[in-house]
Design a protein around this motif. Sequence first.
Motif, PDB file in Angstrom:
ATOM      1  N   TRP A   1       0.826  -1.218   0.000  1.00  0.00           N
ATOM      2  CA  TRP A   1       0.000   0.000   0.000  1.00  0.00           C
ATOM      3  C   TRP A   1       0.855   1.260   0.000  1.00  0.00           C
ATOM      4  O   TRP A   1       0.454   2.297  -0.559  1.00  0.00           O
ATOM      5  CB  TRP A   1      -0.942  -0.003   1.207  1.00  0.00           C
ATOM      6  N   ILE A   2       2.045   1.176   0.588  1.00  0.00           N
ATOM      7  CA  ILE A   2       2.933   2.347   0.631  1.00  0.00           C
ATOM      8  C   ILE A   2       3.433   2.666  -0.777  1.00  0.00           C
ATOM      9  O   ILE A   2       3.427   3.824  -1.211  1.00  0.00           O
ATOM     10  CB  ILE A   2       4.118   2.085   1.574  1.00  0.00           C
ATOM     11  N   TYR A   3       3.838   1.637  -1.510  1.00  0.00           N
ATOM     12  CA  TYR A   3       4.290   1.833  -2.891  1.00  0.00           C
ATOM     13  C   TYR A   3       3.143   2.350  -3.751  1.00  0.00           C
ATOM     14  O   TYR A   3       3.334   3.230  -4.605  1.00  0.00           O
ATOM     15  CB  TYR A   3       4.844   0.522  -3.450  1.00  0.00           C
ATOM     16  N   ASP A   4       1.955   1.800  -3.545  1.00  0.00           N
ATOM     17  CA  ASP A   4       0.786   2.258  -4.298  1.00  0.00           C
ATOM     18  C   ASP A   4       0.493   3.722  -4.009  1.00  0.00           C
ATOM     19  O   ASP A   4       0.140   4.490  -4.912  1.00  0.00           O
ATOM     20  CB  ASP A   4      -0.436   1.398  -3.944  1.00  0.00           C
ATOM     21  N   TRP A   5       0.629   4.116  -2.747  1.00  0.00           N
ATOM     22  CA  TRP A   5       0.339   5.502  -2.365  1.00  0.00           C
ATOM     23  C   TRP A   5       1.278   6.473  -3.068  1.00  0.00           C
ATOM     24  O   TRP A   5       0.870   7.551  -3.497  1.00  0.00           O
ATOM     25  CB  TRP A   5       0.467   5.651  -0.848  1.00  0.00           C
ATOM     26  N   PHE A   6       2.545   6.088  -3.201  1.00  0.00           N
ATOM     27  CA  PHE A   6       3.524   6.930  -3.891  1.00  0.00           C
ATOM     28  C   PHE A   6       3.472   6.747  -5.407  1.00  0.00           C
ATOM     29  O   PHE A   6       4.172   7.449  -6.139  1.00  0.00           O
ATOM     30  CB  PHE A   6       4.938   6.610  -3.404  1.00  0.00           C
ATOM     31  N   GLY A   7       2.665   5.796  -5.874  1.00  0.00           N
ATOM     32  CA  GLY A   7       2.578   5.542  -7.312  1.00  0.00           C
ATOM     33  C   GLY A   7       3.804   4.849  -7.872  1.00  0.00           C
ATOM     34  O   GLY A   7       4.151   5.030  -9.044  1.00  0.00           O
ATOM     35  N   ILE A   8       4.476   4.059  -7.024  1.00  0.00           N
ATOM     36  CA  ILE A   8       5.684   3.347  -7.442  1.00  0.00           C
ATOM     37  C   ILE A   8       5.326   1.910  -7.798  1.00  0.00           C
ATOM     38  O   ILE A   8       4.690   1.201  -7.012  1.00  0.00           O
ATOM     39  CB  ILE A   8       6.743   3.357  -6.323  1.00  0.00           C
ATOM     40  N   GLU A   9       5.737   1.484  -8.984  1.00  0.00           N
ATOM     41  CA  GLU A   9       5.440   0.126  -9.435  1.00  0.00           C
ATOM     42  C   GLU A   9       6.175  -0.892  -8.560  1.00  0.00           C
ATOM     43  O   GLU A   9       7.372  -0.750  -8.291  1.00  0.00           O
ATOM     44  CB  GLU A   9       5.855  -0.043 -10.892  1.00  0.00           C
ATOM     45  N   ALA A  10       5.469  -1.903  -8.119  1.00  0.00           N
ATOM     46  CA  ALA A  10       6.038  -2.962  -7.289  1.00  0.00           C
ATOM     47  C   ALA A  10       5.140  -4.185  -7.367  1.00  0.00           C
ATOM     48  O   ALA A  10       3.979  -4.097  -7.785  1.00  0.00           O
ATOM     49  CB  ALA A  10       6.181  -2.489  -5.838  1.00  0.00           C
ATOM     50  N   THR A  11       5.680  -5.318  -6.957  1.00  0.00           N
ATOM     51  CA  THR A  11       4.938  -6.583  -6.998  1.00  0.00           C
ATOM     52  C   THR A  11       5.070  -7.285  -5.654  1.00  0.00           C
ATOM     53  O   THR A  11       6.169  -7.382  -5.105  1.00  0.00           O
ATOM     54  CB  THR A  11       5.487  -7.510  -8.097  1.00  0.00           C
ATOM     55  N   CYS A  12       3.955  -7.779  -5.146  1.00  0.00           N
ATOM     56  CA  CYS A  12       3.976  -8.522  -3.886  1.00  0.00           C
ATOM     57  C   CYS A  12       3.279  -9.871  -4.091  1.00  0.00           C
ATOM     58  O   CYS A  12       2.507 -10.046  -5.033  1.00  0.00           O
ATOM     59  CB  CYS A  12       3.298  -7.721  -2.772  1.00  0.00           C
ATOM     60  N   PRO A  13       3.531 -10.828  -3.198  1.00  0.00           N
ATOM     61  CA  PRO A  13       2.907 -12.152  -3.336  1.00  0.00           C
ATOM     62  C   PRO A  13       1.385 -12.102  -3.382  1.00  0.00           C
ATOM     63  O   PRO A  13       0.759 -12.876  -4.131  1.00  0.00           O
ATOM     64  CB  PRO A  13       3.406 -12.898  -2.093  1.00  0.00           C
TER      65      PRO A  13
END
Length: 228
Positions: free
Chosen positions: A16-28
């Motif tokens: 959720w932190i990456y999403d809030w900053f709009g940073i692309e990331a992948t989690c399980p």
Amino acid sequence: MKVDVKGAIINSGDKWIYDWFGIEATCPKDVNNLLEKANGQDVDVYINSGGGDIFAGSEIYSSLREYKGRVNIHVVGLAASAASVIACAGKSEISPTAMVMVHNVSGGNQGDYQSMDKTSEILQKANKSIAAAYIAKTGMSEKEALDMMDKETWLTAQQAVDKGLIDTVAFESNQLVASYESGLLPKEVIEKMRNSKNNPLGENQADILLQQKAQAKLKLLNLGGAKI
């Protein structure tokens, strides 16, 4: 079903932190949700990631390995570190412009020498756990895998295939060449000609024409004058 492994590989609690900053990331959790929706259908996993959390990467790798449907891996940019582990989870191909990188697990700690010794022990064990994915994919020995990681090995698309980490380089197909070299036209061409109601030629004449075209194509191939 398309599954993207893009950006940093992180644990689900931080997504959720990456999403809030709009940073692309992948989690399980993202990957597991898509696999659940796919429900046994084929999935295509597209990887462009510099890696990240090794335990998150291990969970994604494990989920893909145990998925009941077909898993097709596509390395379209970079599969580095934890992402290179995920790339070993299924039948794979790599873009000719993409790369794979493997290296040792890293981490930080502070304390006395005993604490540092313990950290070193944990990191070495973590290296062996990561190496297990490379060993399962390629059949290489543990020593070969660990040596490759020690050197922080960067691989071009063809080198990754030569190592056995990836199965094929994408966009390279010799299917039609093999078909012509065997002296046969593709089956779909034969069927289309035989069944065409608009074909002004009789069946015997059509067969002769196809044979002549095949022979001409073979002659050009033998002379190196044709590209398919």
